[in-house]
Design a protein around this motif. Structure first.
Motif, PDB file in Angstrom:
ATOM      1  N   ASP A   1       0.837  -1.193   0.000  1.00 50.08           N
ATOM      2  CA  ASP A   1       0.000   0.000   0.000  1.00 50.08           C
ATOM      3  C   ASP A   1       0.875   1.247   0.000  1.00 50.08           C
ATOM      4  OD1 ASP A   1      -1.972   1.893   0.245  1.00 50.08           O
ATOM      5  OD2 ASP A   1      -2.260   1.572   2.398  1.00 50.08           O
ATOM      6  N   PHE A   2       0.885   1.958  -1.113  1.00 52.96           N
ATOM      7  CA  PHE A   2       1.639   3.207  -1.203  1.00 52.96           C
ATOM      8  C   PHE A   2       0.827   4.394  -0.691  1.00 52.96           C
ATOM      9  CE2 PHE A   2       3.426   0.553  -4.651  1.00 52.96           C
ATOM     10  CZ  PHE A   2       4.737   0.481  -4.208  1.00 52.96           C
ATOM     11  N   GLY A   3      -0.415   4.119  -0.286  1.00 53.21           N
ATOM     12  CA  GLY A   3      -1.314   5.158   0.195  1.00 53.21           C
ATOM     13  C   GLY A   3      -2.663   5.120  -0.486  1.00 53.21           C
ATOM     14  N   THR A   4      -2.794   4.296  -1.509  1.00 51.99           N
ATOM     15  CA  THR A   4      -4.032   4.256  -2.285  1.00 51.99           C
ATOM     16  C   THR A   4      -5.179   3.565  -1.554  1.00 51.99           C
ATOM     17  OG1 THR A   4      -3.249   2.226  -3.371  1.00 51.99           O
ATOM     18  CG2 THR A   4      -2.843   4.305  -4.507  1.00 51.99           C
ATOM     19  N   GLU A   5      -4.877   2.706  -0.592  1.00 48.69           N
ATOM     20  CA  GLU A   5      -5.936   1.947   0.068  1.00 48.69           C
ATOM     21  C   GLU A   5      -6.913   2.856   0.814  1.00 48.69           C
ATOM     22  OE1 GLU A   5      -5.782  -2.279   0.224  1.00 48.69           O
ATOM     23  OE2 GLU A   5      -6.006  -0.858  -1.432  1.00 48.69           O
ATOM     24  N   SER A   6      -6.414   3.926   1.388  1.00 49.78           N
ATOM     25  CA  SER A   6      -7.272   4.845   2.152  1.00 49.78           C
ATOM     26  C   SER A   6      -7.580   6.130   1.387  1.00 49.78           C
ATOM     27  CB  SER A   6      -6.599   5.204   3.485  1.00 49.78           C
ATOM     28  OG  SER A   6      -5.321   5.804   3.264  1.00 49.78           O
ATOM     29  N   LEU A   7      -7.174   6.209   0.133  1.00 49.31           N
ATOM     30  CA  LEU A   7      -7.376   7.423  -0.644  1.00 49.31           C
ATOM     31  C   LEU A   7      -8.817   7.498  -1.133  1.00 49.31           C
ATOM     32  CD1 LEU A   7      -5.884   9.900  -1.888  1.00 49.31           C
ATOM     33  CD2 LEU A   7      -5.531   8.491  -3.939  1.00 49.31           C
ATOM     34  N   PRO A   8      -9.553   8.574  -0.805  1.00 54.54           N
ATOM     35  CA  PRO A   8     -10.937   8.702  -1.282  1.00 54.54           C
ATOM     36  C   PRO A   8     -11.006   8.656  -2.809  1.00 54.54           C
ATOM     37  CG  PRO A   8     -10.476  10.321   0.426  1.00 54.54           C
ATOM     38  CD  PRO A   8      -9.166   9.700   0.074  1.00 54.54           C
ATOM     39  N   ALA A   9     -12.080   8.069  -3.325  1.00 54.24           N
ATOM     40  CA  ALA A   9     -12.203   7.848  -4.766  1.00 54.24           C
ATOM     41  C   ALA A   9     -12.106   9.134  -5.566  1.00 54.24           C
ATOM     42  CB  ALA A   9     -13.520   7.131  -5.070  1.00 54.24           C
ATOM     43  N   GLU A  10     -12.556  10.268  -4.980  1.00 56.01           N
ATOM     44  CA  GLU A  10     -12.521  11.507  -5.734  1.00 56.01           C
ATOM     45  C   GLU A  10     -11.098  12.001  -5.980  1.00 56.01           C
ATOM     46  OE1 GLU A  10     -13.711  12.763  -1.435  1.00 56.01           O
ATOM     47  OE2 GLU A  10     -13.960  11.040  -2.780  1.00 56.01           O
TER      48      GLU A  10
END
Length: 463
Positions: A159-168
């Motif tokens: 996880d480079f940070g995308t797992e918690s990144l809001p879809a917008e």
């Protein structure tokens, strides 16, 4: 220079090759989520690490990545029907659905199981003994990732940070390049070339806006720094994930500007930016002679002090469709080898160093013109190539050790390995200031930016 043997190890990525086996130990982008926009949509061809595959999103919304050739007689499943398990397509929500071969109607689900074989007698159990090769997938940050190694070696998703990144905030795009993946990677860890390949004459005349002093310069000033000092000094620091390196330049006012870029084994970089950057540029091999340049967000943008000012390319004369693409997708190629990348020789003489107006196509021109796989036994490297040498040595050593004794590759998703804390950075140093803390959790600018990101009523905002 490299020996021919090491060059082959570095560049060949098919099944059974040392580098191919190394790369298959990592979760790898297979395609963009936007290429499979809805349940039951058309399948997509995927060529990855020298393997021909087909991706599809079934009627339930699940993504499958399976071999292109049907296990029956080899017809391409790309031409298959994405439907339910009877001859009539079923409605979304049906548990039994998949890709049906157009030749004899055999159907495969996202896991490669043959779920329908209407050309055989109804009492036959043959379908239970037939399976298409399939690879596990994981959607994150607008990208469909896959793991192509053996099931018993599969590690958790990095996880480079995308797992918690809001879809917008998902911004994922890719651009195809006709050369070996390492040639593109070498450009990503080459800070010297921005002073030459990407330069324009007017950069030397950019007025001093007061930011050529210790602290964070404007993006406009960085262009002036790059043309003022065209022979940066490199310092490389090995890390658990690969390395980070600094390109040090003397500014017109005599200060030291540092650009810090991250390299994450095996194919990701985070390029330097003012004040720091987390966006990834990842190079994924299609096969030995072609690759995809992926770029994707991993965080909510946050720069509360507005360091850098206007965007970098607001001042340049270059077109930048790949860099500026806001909605993601597959970026078109207007500048290609067949039209000599639209080189304008008058422009090259009078305005820009390369004569090519598209910024990213300048990179494509130099890396693709080396040929599909450059013979590195013919090259002569200098001091500006320290980071390139380090990247090659880490990759070749890791591939050899994996094959020789099964040594685990570096930068896997293991306890304590936090990939969300990696950042590139750009600053003018105070006298005696150590660049190593820049872009890390110890950097006050990073802490301020992270604190400015709030979660309000389930909505994420960047102040």
């Amino acid at each position: 220079m490299l020996s021919q043997q090491d060059n082959d190890i570095l560049t060949r990525v098919g099944p059974g090759t040392p580098m191919g086996e190394l790369l298959r130990r990592y979760w790898t982008p297979a395609l963009l989520s936007s290429e499979l926009p809805s349940p039951g949509c058309d399948p997509v061809r995927v060529r990855l690490l020298c393997e021909n595959l087909v991706a599809f999103r079934d009627l339930n919304g699940r993504v499958g990545l399976i071999q292109e050739n049907c296990p029956h007689r080899g017809a391409s499943l790309y031409f298959g029907r994405n439907e339910g398990a009877t001859s009539d397509p079923r409605t979304p929500g049906d548990e039994t659905c998949g890709l049906r071969c157009p030749y004899h109607g055999w159907q495969f689900d996202v896991d490669g199981n043959c779920i329908d074989m209407p050309s055989e007698p109804p009492t036959s159990s043959f379908k239970e003994r037939v399976k298409a090769k399939s690879y596990p997938v994981h959607e994150s940050g607008g990208v469909v990732w896959t793991y192509m190694g053996r099931a018993d070696t599969m590690t958790p998703f990095r996880d480079f940070g995308t797992e918690s990144l809001p879809a917008e905030y998902h911004r994922a795009a890719k651009l195809r390049s006709s050369c070996n993946w390492v040639q593109t990677m070498e450009g990503n860890v080459d800070t010297a070339h921005i002073s030459w390949l990407h330069m324009f004459n007017a950069a030397a005349d950019i007025p001093d806006d007061g930011t050529d002093k210790p602290g964070y310069p404007s993006n406009a000033s960085t262009w002036k720094f790059w043309i003022h000092d065209r022979a940066p000094r490199l310092e490389v620091l090995d890390t658990w994930y690969g390395f980070r390196y600094a390109g040090l330049r003397t500014t017109p006012n005599g200060h030291t500007n540092v650009r810090i870029t991250e390299y994450i084994v095996p194919y990701s970089t985070i390029i330097a930016a003012v004040p720091f950057n987390r966006r990834h540029l990842m190079v994924v091999p299609i096969d030995d002679h072609n690759c995809w340049r992926y770029t994707f967000n991993v965080s909510i943008p946050s720069n509360p002090q507005g360091y850098g000012g206007a965007p970098l390319h607001d001042l340049s004369p270059f077109e930048t469709p790949f860099a500026r693409r806001s909605g993601g997708g597959i970026s078109p190629r207007d500048y290609v080898a067949e039209n000599d990348y639209k080189i304008d020789r008058e422009n090259q003489r009078d305005e820009t160093f390369s004569g090519i107006r598209d910024f990213v196509s300048q990179d494509l021109m130099v890396t693709e013109s080396m040929g599909p796989i450059y013979d590195r036994s013919q090259e002569r490297l200098g001091t500006i190539d320290k980071a390139i040498i380090r990247m090659r040595s880490q990759l070749i050593r890791s591939a050899k050790q994996l094959v020789a004794d099964g040594t685990l590759p570096p930068a896997l998703a293991e306890p304590g390995n936090d990939f969300t804390k990696l950042r590139g950075a750009d600053k003018i140093l105070e006298d005696g200031e150590d660049w190593h803390y820049l872009g890390t959790e110890d950097d006050p600018v990073v802490r301020e930016a992270e604190a400015a990101i709030h979660v309000v009523g389930g909505q994420s905002e960047g102040d």
